[in-house]
Design a protein around this motif. Structure first.
Motif, PDB file in Angstrom:
ATOM      1  N   ASN A  12       0.818  -1.231   0.000  1.00 53.50           N
ATOM      2  CA  ASN A  12       0.000   0.000   0.000  1.00 53.50           C
ATOM      3  C   ASN A  12       0.844   1.269   0.000  1.00 53.50           C
ATOM      4  OD1 ASN A  12      -2.661  -0.710  -0.389  1.00 53.50           O
ATOM      5  ND2 ASN A  12      -2.894  -1.384   1.721  1.00 53.50           N
ATOM      6  N   CYS A  13       0.135   2.360  -0.181  1.00 54.21           N
ATOM      7  CA  CYS A  13       0.820   3.588  -0.549  1.00 54.21           C
ATOM      8  C   CYS A  13       0.155   4.773   0.136  1.00 54.21           C
ATOM      9  CB  CYS A  13       0.679   3.718  -2.070  1.00 54.21           C
ATOM     10  SG  CYS A  13       1.292   5.244  -2.716  1.00 54.21           S
ATOM     11  N   ILE A  14       0.948   5.784   0.437  1.00 56.68           N
ATOM     12  CA  ILE A  14       0.367   6.937   1.121  1.00 56.68           C
ATOM     13  C   ILE A  14      -0.429   7.820   0.157  1.00 56.68           C
ATOM     14  CG2 ILE A  14       2.127   6.958   2.926  1.00 56.68           C
ATOM     15  CD1 ILE A  14       3.271   9.493   1.594  1.00 56.68           C
ATOM     16  N   TYR A  15      -0.201   7.651  -1.128  1.00 62.46           N
ATOM     17  CA  TYR A  15      -0.993   8.421  -2.103  1.00 62.46           C
ATOM     18  C   TYR A  15      -2.308   7.686  -2.366  1.00 62.46           C
ATOM     19  CZ  TYR A  15       3.601  10.487  -2.595  1.00 62.46           C
ATOM     20  OH  TYR A  15       4.793  11.076  -2.318  1.00 62.46           O
ATOM     21  N   ASP A  16      -3.150   8.340  -3.147  1.00 62.45           N
ATOM     22  CA  ASP A  16      -4.489   7.772  -3.338  1.00 62.45           C
ATOM     23  C   ASP A  16      -4.927   7.959  -4.792  1.00 62.45           C
ATOM     24  OD1 ASP A  16      -6.961   6.703  -2.794  1.00 62.45           O
ATOM     25  OD2 ASP A  16      -7.757   8.489  -1.814  1.00 62.45           O
ATOM     26  N   CYS A  17      -4.186   7.304  -5.692  1.00 59.76           N
ATOM     27  CA  CYS A  17      -4.532   7.435  -7.113  1.00 59.76           C
ATOM     28  C   CYS A  17      -5.770   6.592  -7.376  1.00 59.76           C
ATOM     29  CB  CYS A  17      -3.391   6.948  -7.991  1.00 59.76           C
ATOM     30  SG  CYS A  17      -1.868   7.821  -7.670  1.00 59.76           S
ATOM     31  N   ARG A  18      -6.741   7.211  -7.987  1.00 57.57           N
ATOM     32  CA  ARG A  18      -8.000   6.492  -8.171  1.00 57.57           C
ATOM     33  C   ARG A  18      -7.836   5.308  -9.101  1.00 57.57           C
ATOM     34  NH1 ARG A  18      -9.145   6.388  -4.943  1.00 57.57           N
ATOM     35  NH2 ARG A  18      -9.933   8.404  -4.245  1.00 57.57           N
ATOM     36  N   TYR A  19      -6.863   5.336  -9.981  1.00 60.75           N
ATOM     37  CA  TYR A  19      -6.683   4.232 -10.921  1.00 60.75           C
ATOM     38  C   TYR A  19      -5.812   3.111 -10.356  1.00 60.75           C
ATOM     39  CZ  TYR A  19      -2.537   7.124 -11.712  1.00 60.75           C
ATOM     40  OH  TYR A  19      -1.419   7.883 -11.531  1.00 60.75           O
ATOM     41  N   CYS A  20      -5.375   3.252  -9.121  1.00 58.90           N
ATOM     42  CA  CYS A  20      -4.380   2.315  -8.577  1.00 58.90           C
ATOM     43  C   CYS A  20      -4.977   0.910  -8.372  1.00 58.90           C
ATOM     44  CB  CYS A  20      -3.875   2.845  -7.242  1.00 58.90           C
ATOM     45  SG  CYS A  20      -2.616   1.802  -6.511  1.00 58.90           S
ATOM     46  N   PHE A  21      -4.250  -0.097  -8.832  1.00 62.78           N
ATOM     47  CA  PHE A  21      -4.771  -1.466  -8.719  1.00 62.78           C
ATOM     48  C   PHE A  21      -4.720  -1.992  -7.282  1.00 62.78           C
ATOM     49  CE2 PHE A  21      -1.091  -4.318  -8.181  1.00 62.78           C
ATOM     50  CZ  PHE A  21      -0.068  -3.400  -8.322  1.00 62.78           C
ATOM     51  N   LEU A  22      -3.939  -1.324  -6.443  1.00 62.28           N
ATOM     52  CA  LEU A  22      -3.833  -1.805  -5.053  1.00 62.28           C
ATOM     53  C   LEU A  22      -5.194  -1.779  -4.348  1.00 62.28           C
ATOM     54  CD1 LEU A  22      -0.520  -0.027  -3.937  1.00 62.28           C
ATOM     55  CD2 LEU A  22      -0.804  -2.402  -4.663  1.00 62.28           C
ATOM     56  N   GLN A  23      -6.030  -0.809  -4.738  1.00 59.66           N
ATOM     57  CA  GLN A  23      -7.372  -0.698  -4.142  1.00 59.66           C
ATOM     58  C   GLN A  23      -8.203  -1.943  -4.384  1.00 59.66           C
ATOM     59  OE1 GLN A  23      -8.759   3.713  -5.263  1.00 59.66           O
ATOM     60  NE2 GLN A  23      -8.098   2.532  -7.005  1.00 59.66           N
TER      61      GLN A  23
ATOM     62  N   ASP B  20       4.104  -2.852  -5.220  1.00 63.88           N
ATOM     63  CA  ASP B  20       2.947  -2.900  -4.314  1.00 63.88           C
ATOM     64  C   ASP B  20       2.882  -1.686  -3.404  1.00 63.88           C
ATOM     65  OD1 ASP B  20       2.104  -5.457  -5.128  1.00 63.88           O
ATOM     66  OD2 ASP B  20       3.649  -6.375  -3.902  1.00 63.88           O
ATOM     67  N   CYS B  21       3.644  -0.670  -3.733  1.00 62.68           N
ATOM     68  CA  CYS B  21       3.696   0.517  -2.870  1.00 62.68           C
ATOM     69  C   CYS B  21       4.407   1.627  -3.644  1.00 62.68           C
ATOM     70  CB  CYS B  21       4.500   0.205  -1.601  1.00 62.68           C
ATOM     71  SG  CYS B  21       6.245  -0.111  -1.909  1.00 62.68           S
ATOM     72  N   ASP B  22       4.654   2.742  -2.996  1.00 59.04           N
ATOM     73  CA  ASP B  22       5.567   3.734  -3.557  1.00 59.04           C
ATOM     74  C   ASP B  22       6.776   3.736  -2.615  1.00 59.04           C
ATOM     75  OD1 ASP B  22       5.349   6.780  -5.214  1.00 59.04           O
ATOM     76  OD2 ASP B  22       6.934   6.348  -3.775  1.00 59.04           O
TER      77      ASP B  22
ATOM     78  N   THR C 162       8.313   5.483  -8.436  1.00 65.14           N
ATOM     79  CA  THR C 162       7.775   6.413  -7.444  1.00 65.14           C
ATOM     80  C   THR C 162       7.011   7.581  -8.073  1.00 65.14           C
ATOM     81  OG1 THR C 162       8.414   7.680  -5.472  1.00 65.14           O
ATOM     82  CG2 THR C 162       9.856   7.878  -7.373  1.00 65.14           C
ATOM     83  N   LYS C 163       6.241   8.250  -7.219  1.00 64.87           N
ATOM     84  CA  LYS C 163       5.690   9.568  -7.566  1.00 64.87           C
ATOM     85  C   LYS C 163       6.067  10.549  -6.459  1.00 64.87           C
ATOM     86  CE  LYS C 163       1.505   8.346 -10.182  1.00 64.87           C
ATOM     87  NZ  LYS C 163       0.868   7.120  -9.680  1.00 64.87           N
ATOM     88  N   SER C 164       7.015  10.146  -5.646  1.00 67.08           N
ATOM     89  CA  SER C 164       7.335  10.941  -4.469  1.00 67.08           C
ATOM     90  C   SER C 164       8.469  11.925  -4.728  1.00 67.08           C
ATOM     91  CB  SER C 164       7.729   9.989  -3.336  1.00 67.08           C
ATOM     92  OG  SER C 164       8.247  10.708  -2.261  1.00 67.08           O
TER      93      SER C 164
HETATM   94  S1  SF4 Z   1       1.126   2.931  -5.635  1.00 61.98           S
HETATM   95 FE1  SF4 Z   1       1.384   4.369  -7.317  1.00 61.98          FE
HETATM   96  S2  SF4 Z   1      -0.596   4.396  -8.347  1.00 61.98           S
HETATM   97 FE2  SF4 Z   1      -0.928   3.467  -6.338  1.00 61.98          FE
HETATM   98  S3  SF4 Z   1      -1.572   5.182  -5.042  1.00 61.98           S
HETATM   99 FE3  SF4 Z   1       0.650   4.960  -4.846  1.00 61.98          FE
HETATM  100  S4  SF4 Z   1       1.518   6.373  -6.341  1.00 61.98           S
HETATM  101 FE4  SF4 Z   1      -0.624   6.068  -6.860  1.00 61.98          FE
END
Ligand code: SF4
Lengths: 276, 327
Positions: B87-98, B137-139, B169-171
């Protein structure tokens, strides 16, 4: 539609004495006497007196969850409030429970917490009043039964347990009086209020789409849908809503299409004309 | 930052655990058995949990280094991935982790030494170079101030130069990288979407400008940089929007020094997509027309051959050799 209230928050309290301050605070009115005493108000809050012990708490949860016949599947919030003992926490200390262990079944539950919840403690549910306070955790008699039953009818994030310390090593269970219980329970209100408003926000998110679907289904109640058609229809409603095209949806639903197939086709065709 | 910190009983006395929890004395610390007791429970709601996520500190058992899915990443050797975090601290709506996890809580596996030995074993077992993706599976960088991921794993790869590490990353948490000398076998791969998609779908992610600035600093310091234009989300004026983004990025960075640039469309396994739609039935992205191919859901192209057009345009900025399509 049964009412405009689209969320319910259910308080489960072991004893009438513990319930009194809550009944006043939320302006609850007597609703049923048997088999359980239940109170409720017009804002979606209900309170059930479960009786003491984990299995009574569990039965009360099951009873109230089935009482209204939640046929629309709306999510409901759950709060168990009551007194607890602890080796050395001061009387009157209120806290949200962060871990519940059943002494009898050895099962362990982890209630979700909010970022603001700073005062939290672990809790052990026992069958008989605990006088030795063997572990460095609080002791009660209901939470494990409550949580297990509530987690079967609701999302875990909607289930909370709030306790107030009524006895400890220096002030035993035998010192608990009616007056003390009432005073202690009054203190829980400052913890309960933010939990209730958190729950309302969560329920608004979870139930929003269900409310919308049911409102739109009302408009086409004369048409017969199979289960699978109904599910397709609901998803189409959701997509119109998500695209900000609810007005268009209402117009289509009001144009007297007679069969389920016709309606589903019309809605899917319209959606294909995507505007971005 | 966290609503609670759950700590597996087995690791509660580890130095790394104590170091991680030390700055969070105000956050409830709860001892649990195995992390799955909290993370894998039924009846959790990812969307609601995402509002107040907890951190779970755990020890990972079993296969810590896994074969990367086919089509993932660039050429250059056998590919693997490892996940020290879920999991990730960001919240991208398209993220497959959800769609993949029941819980939005962050799991941090702190047995870095076990990861190290499996990574080293894997590197030794490969002829020539092998590639290790982190951030699947994370950032990986986003939680750097808590995890000290870079601090530990860069040393592992520094000692094993035939293992190539890609940190996806996107960090903009790049301080740990800037404070140490670069290593040639590490690539920092930053993902970008055009402004419109970023604003709509990349919640809590640092702005495009801030991410570019972070990359500029890294590149100036000698780190290898890669750009990932993933996932492409079809929209009106797609090519025009990407043109703006390409110019913003390639005007700021030294294109010749880039390791690689890739493009990949939004795709999600059907089962994950179904779960995500249940969580976000009111999300416009999931109300769009989709197509299914090989068990994967993707969006229907809103233009004509948009990906091809993007590829063509991208290759006017970067050489053919640096480009790959991630499919
Ligand atoms: S793992 Fe990547 S896509 Fe998913 S919420 Fe984090 S930055 Fe966004």
């Amino acid at each position: 539609m049964e009412s405009n209230i689209h969320f319910s928050i259910n308080f489960v309290v072991a004893h009438k004495l513990e319930a009194k301050p809550l009944i006043r605070h939320f302006n609850l009115k007597a609703y049923t006497e048997k088999p359980y005493v239940i109170f409720k108000n017009e804002n979606g809050i209900r309170l059930i007196i479960s009786g003491m012990g984990a299995s009574n708490a569990s039965n009360a949860v099951r009873y109230i969850s089935e009482l209204r016949g939640n046929r629309f599947g709306y999510s409901e919030g759950w709060i168990n409030v009551g007194i607890a003992g602890h080796r050395d926490l001061e009387l009157g200390t209120c806290f949200l429970v962060n871990k519940i262990s059943s002494k009898k079944t050895k099962e362990v539950y982890y209630p979700s917490l909010s970022i603001e919840a700073k005062n939290t403690e672990g809790l052990i549910t026992v069958d008989r009043p605990e006088k030795l306070y063997a572990d460095d955790e609080a002791y009660d008699m209901e939470a494990a039964g409550f949580f297990k039953a509530a987690s079967m009818c609701s999302e875990l994030e909607l289930i909370n347990t709030i306790k107030v310390i009524s006895d400890n090593e220096t002030s035993s269970i035998d010192n608990i009086t009616e007056k003390l219980i009432e005073d202690l329970m009054l203190r829980t209100l400052s913890v309960i209020d933010p939990v209730v408003s958190e729950l309302e926000k969560k329920l608004a998110i979870l139930n929003r789409v269900l409310v919308l679907e049911n409102n739109f289904l009302e408009l086409v109640k004369s048409i017969h849908f199979t289960v699978s058609q109904r599910n397709q229809l609901k998803r189409l409603f959701q997509r119109f809503d998500a695209m900000g095209r609810k007005n268009e949806l209402s117009r289509i639903l009001n144009c007297n299409l007679v069969s389920a197939d016709q309606l589903l086709l019309k809605l899917s065709d319209e959606l294909k004309r995507q505007v971005q | 930052m966290f609503s609670a910190i759950y700590i597996e009983e087995e690791i509660k006395d580890w130095d790394r655990v104590k170091e991680i929890v030390e700055p969070f004395s105000n956050v409830p610390q709860i001892i649990c058995g195995r992390y799955g007791e909290v993370f894998n429970r039924t009846n959790q709601n990812f969307r609601i949990q995402k509002q107040t996520p907890a951190l779970i500190l755990a020890k990972k058992y079993g296969n810590l280094v896994l074969q990367a899915p086919s089509g993932y990443g660039f050429e250059g050797g056998q590919s693997f991935y490892f996940s020290h975090m879920l999991n990730c601290i960001y919240d991208c709506r398209y993220c497959f982790l959800q769609g993949m996890y029941r819980s939005a809580n962050y799991v941090l596996f702190v047995n870095y030494d076990d990861f190290k030995s499996q990574i080293e074993k894997s590197i030794r077992s490969c002829d020539g170079n092998s590639i290790y993706y982190s951030g699947y599976d994370c950032d990986s960088l986003a939680l750097e101030p808590v995890s000290y991921f870079c601090d530990y794993f860069l040393r592992v790869f520094e000692e094993n130069p035939s293992g190539i590490l890609e940190i996806r990353t996107k960090s903009t948490q790049v301080r740990a990288l800037l404070e140490r000398p670069p290593i040639p076998n590490c690539i920092i791969a930053m993902s970008f979407s055009p402004q419109k998609s970023a604003l709509l779908f990349e919640h809590k992610v640092p702005s495009i400008q801030k991410r570019i600035q972070a990359l500029e600093k890294l590149q100036a310091k000698g780190w290898k940089i890669a750009i990932r234009f993933e996932p492409v989300i079809f929209e009106n004026r797609l090519v025009e929007n990407y043109k703006v983004l390409f110019e913003q990025i390639f005007d700021s960075l030294d294109v010749h020094q880039l390791h690689s640039v890739s493009l990949g469309e939004f795709r999600m396994p059907k089962a994950y997509y179904k779960s995500v739609v249940k969580l976000y039935p009111d999300e416009e992205l999931f109300a769009r027309e989709t197509k299914v191919e090989g068990g994967m859901i993707s969006l229907k192209d809103t233009g004509t051959d948009s990906l091809r057009n993007l590829e063509d345009m991208l290759q006017t900025y970067v050489s053919h050799e640096k480009y790959y399509f991630c499919g």
